[in-house]
Motif scaffolding. Structure first.
Motif, PDB file in Angstrom:
ATOM      1  N   ASP A   2       0.816  -1.214   0.000  1.00 45.28           N
ATOM      2  CA  ASP A   2       0.000   0.000   0.000  1.00 45.28           C
ATOM      3  C   ASP A   2       0.853   1.268   0.000  1.00 45.28           C
ATOM      4  N   ASP A   3       1.908   1.291   0.819  1.00 45.99           N
ATOM      5  CA  ASP A   3       2.719   2.511   0.871  1.00 45.99           C
ATOM      6  C   ASP A   3       3.450   2.752  -0.446  1.00 45.99           C
ATOM      7  N   GLN A   4       3.777   1.680  -1.168  1.00 48.07           N
ATOM      8  CA  GLN A   4       4.398   1.844  -2.471  1.00 48.07           C
ATOM      9  C   GLN A   4       3.398   2.397  -3.488  1.00 48.07           C
ATOM     10  N   ILE A   5       2.165   1.905  -3.434  1.00 45.35           N
ATOM     11  CA  ILE A   5       1.123   2.416  -4.327  1.00 45.35           C
ATOM     12  C   ILE A   5       0.883   3.898  -4.062  1.00 45.35           C
ATOM     13  N   ILE A   6       0.854   4.269  -2.791  1.00 49.37           N
ATOM     14  CA  ILE A   6       0.663   5.678  -2.429  1.00 49.37           C
ATOM     15  C   ILE A   6       1.828   6.529  -2.936  1.00 49.37           C
ATOM     16  N   ALA A   7       3.048   6.023  -2.797  1.00 39.49           N
ATOM     17  CA  ALA A   7       4.218   6.772  -3.268  1.00 39.49           C
ATOM     18  C   ALA A   7       4.193   6.921  -4.782  1.00 39.49           C
ATOM     19  N   LEU A   8       3.839   5.856  -5.484  1.00 44.01           N
ATOM     20  CA  LEU A   8       3.729   5.911  -6.940  1.00 44.01           C
ATOM     21  C   LEU A   8       2.692   6.945  -7.353  1.00 44.01           C
ATOM     22  N   ALA A   9       1.543   6.930  -6.679  1.00 41.94           N
ATOM     23  CA  ALA A   9       0.483   7.887  -7.004  1.00 41.94           C
ATOM     24  C   ALA A   9       0.919   9.319  -6.702  1.00 41.94           C
ATOM     25  N   ASP A  10       1.634   9.519  -5.607  1.00 42.28           N
ATOM     26  CA  ASP A  10       2.114  10.858  -5.257  1.00 42.28           C
ATOM     27  C   ASP A  10       3.025  11.432  -6.333  1.00 42.28           C
ATOM     28  N   ARG A  11       3.698  10.552  -7.068  1.00 41.34           N
ATOM     29  CA  ARG A  11       4.562  10.992  -8.172  1.00 41.34           C
ATOM     30  C   ARG A  11       3.791  11.128  -9.490  1.00 41.34           C
ATOM     31  N   GLY A  12       2.503  10.833  -9.470  1.00 43.14           N
ATOM     32  CA  GLY A  12       1.723  10.914 -10.701  1.00 43.14           C
ATOM     33  C   GLY A  12       1.805   9.675 -11.558  1.00 43.14           C
ATOM     34  N   GLY A  13       2.221   8.551 -10.974  1.00 45.22           N
ATOM     35  CA  GLY A  13       2.416   7.318 -11.736  1.00 45.22           C
ATOM     36  C   GLY A  13       1.156   6.487 -11.881  1.00 45.22           C
ATOM     37  N   VAL A  14       1.310   5.373 -12.591  1.00 43.38           N
ATOM     38  CA  VAL A  14       0.207   4.463 -12.888  1.00 43.38           C
ATOM     39  C   VAL A  14       0.715   3.036 -12.738  1.00 43.38           C
ATOM     40  N   MET A  15      -0.141   2.137 -12.245  1.00 44.51           N
ATOM     41  CA  MET A  15       0.206   0.725 -12.178  1.00 44.51           C
ATOM     42  C   MET A  15      -0.746  -0.061 -13.073  1.00 44.51           C
ATOM     43  N   GLY A  16      -0.186  -1.025 -13.816  1.00 42.81           N
ATOM     44  CA  GLY A  16      -0.955  -1.816 -14.767  1.00 42.81           C
ATOM     45  C   GLY A  16      -1.380  -3.140 -14.161  1.00 42.81           C
ATOM     46  N   MET A  17      -2.661  -3.494 -14.323  1.00 43.10           N
ATOM     47  CA  MET A  17      -3.189  -4.723 -13.759  1.00 43.10           C
ATOM     48  C   MET A  17      -2.699  -5.933 -14.537  1.00 43.10           C
ATOM     49  N   ASN A  18      -2.048  -6.848 -13.816  1.00 43.42           N
ATOM     50  CA  ASN A  18      -1.409  -8.032 -14.384  1.00 43.42           C
ATOM     51  C   ASN A  18      -2.378  -9.204 -14.330  1.00 43.42           C
ATOM     52  N   SER A  19      -2.552  -9.899 -15.445  1.00 44.22           N
ATOM     53  CA  SER A  19      -3.541 -10.978 -15.525  1.00 44.22           C
ATOM     54  C   SER A  19      -3.030 -12.316 -15.006  1.00 44.22           C
ATOM     55  N   CYS A  20      -1.752 -12.417 -14.630  1.00 44.77           N
ATOM     56  CA  CYS A  20      -1.210 -13.702 -14.160  1.00 44.77           C
ATOM     57  C   CYS A  20      -1.958 -14.131 -12.894  1.00 44.77           C
ATOM     58  N   SER A  21      -2.514 -15.323 -12.915  1.00 45.93           N
ATOM     59  CA  SER A  21      -3.384 -15.776 -11.825  1.00 45.93           C
ATOM     60  C   SER A  21      -2.712 -15.714 -10.468  1.00 45.93           C
ATOM     61  N   THR A  22      -1.421 -16.037 -10.403  1.00 46.15           N
ATOM     62  CA  THR A  22      -0.739 -16.074  -9.113  1.00 46.15           C
ATOM     63  C   THR A  22      -0.408 -14.689  -8.578  1.00 46.15           C
TER      64      THR A  22
END
Length: 342
Positions: free
Chosen positions: A228-248
């Motif tokens: 969660d803290d990494q997601i918040i840091a990424l968002a604070d920088r204006g970044g985006v994370m891509g949803m990965n379809s790998c089941s695991t």
């Protein structure tokens, strides 16, 4: 509202809106097949499903398998770029290698698939900083510092816990590499980077960055996903994370049964609630075609590009607005790429 009732609207959005996949091992497949004598691999094997998805832009990784590292990593990366140019010679009206955001817009206006190139691990440049400039001139515009192994830039994270020695973050070469990425005007990708390296990025890199194919660790506890803290840091920088379809990376099959699109949508929900919808996109990393020969128990919870609009329909069924779905489909990653590659 049921997902099935939203398919029509999802199809309309995919037909008119920008659709971006931030990570696909396209050139690995192209090179493997061209080495066996095939031609027109993208046109014949990939474009039909991509067109059904309304895909406008794919970021093709340059990924070098373990068996080529370290001695053949540079050659294998160059061979992948060469294979793409061979495909362009055979079918240049269907897709374009793009060097900036204007190229992406021109490709889309002409009805062509836009392709951006990005390293998935900098093994091809070894510890030679000058080679990054060479690859930039060859069209590479994104840099994922590591895959899930150690290289001269830093340490990657394994998919599951294993015995290992003391972990490190970025090396001195990795830190200097961040400066060169900024200087050249490339975008930075932290997927596959370990937690220690992520913290180093926050300390030594000032601009926005992406996690092209990483989900939420709070929902699925693999190190390949973000805390969660990494997601918040990424968002604070204006970044985006891509949803990965790998089941695991999506859900634990022993608890939920077959992993499907609804479980991936749970990760979209989670990011939206944590930092806002403007920080999530598509980064499917479709790999079923490669797993057939490895015996891996993982599988794509979305079965390729032909099923991509199922995720958009699922989001609509959960009450997402058209504007929110359009941002996930491509608008969010477009914002980052446009800024980095202007």
């Amino acid at each position: 509202m049921k997902r099935e009732s939203c398919i029509g609207r999802a199809r309309e959005l995919h037909g008119t809106g920008l659709v971006v996949d931030a990570h696909f091992d396209l050139l690995k497949d192209v090179l493997d097949k061209r080495d066996k004598g095939r031609k027109n691999v993208i046109e014949e094997d990939h474009l039909p499903a991509m067109r059904r998805a309304g895909l406008d832009l794919v970021v093709s990784s340059i990924f070098v398998e373990d068996r080529y590292v370290p001695d053949m990593a540079l050659k294998r990366a160059l061979d992948q770029i060469g294979a793409l140019h061979g495909e362009l010679d055979e079918c240049s009206d269907s897709f374009s290698l793009c060097l900036n955001w204007e190229d992406v817009e021109v490709a889309r206006a002409k009805g062509r698939l836009a392709i951006l190139l990005s390293f998935e691990g900098v093994e091809p440049i070894s510890n030679d900083m000058g080679l990054l400039r060479i690859f930039y001139e060859l069209g590479v515009r994104g840099v994922g510092l590591v895959w899930s192994r150690r290289n001269y830039a830093g340490d990657g994270c394994f998919f599951s816990r294993r015995r290992e020695g003391r972990k490190g973050g970025l090396t001195d070469f990795g830190v200097r590499l961040l400066d060169e990425i900024s200087r050249l005007g490339m975008f930075l990708d932290v997927s596959h980077l370990n937690d220690e390296g992520f913290q180093d990025v926050l300390e030594f890199y000032e601009g926005p960055f992406i996690a092209s194919h990483s989900n939420c660790r709070s929902l699925m506890g693999t190190m390949r996903n973000l805390e969660d803290d990494q997601i918040i840091a990424l968002a604070d920088r204006g970044g985006v994370m891509g949803m990965n379809s790998c089941s695991t990376f999506v859900a634990e099959e022993s608890k939920v049964g077959p992993v499907g699109v609804s479980h991936l949508a749970d990760h979209v929900d989670y990011v939206k609630k944590l930092v806002g919808i403007e920080h999530v996109g598509f980064g499917f990393d479709f790999c079923d075609m490669f797993r057939q020969s490895t015996g891996s128990e993982s599988y794509d919870c979305i079965s390729g590009y032909g099923q991509v609009m199922e995720l958009s329909a699922e989001l609509l069924s959960r009450g997402y607005s058209d504007e929110e779905v359009l941002s996930v489909m491509g608008g969010n990653f477009a914002r980052v790429y446009r800024s980095a590659l202007s």
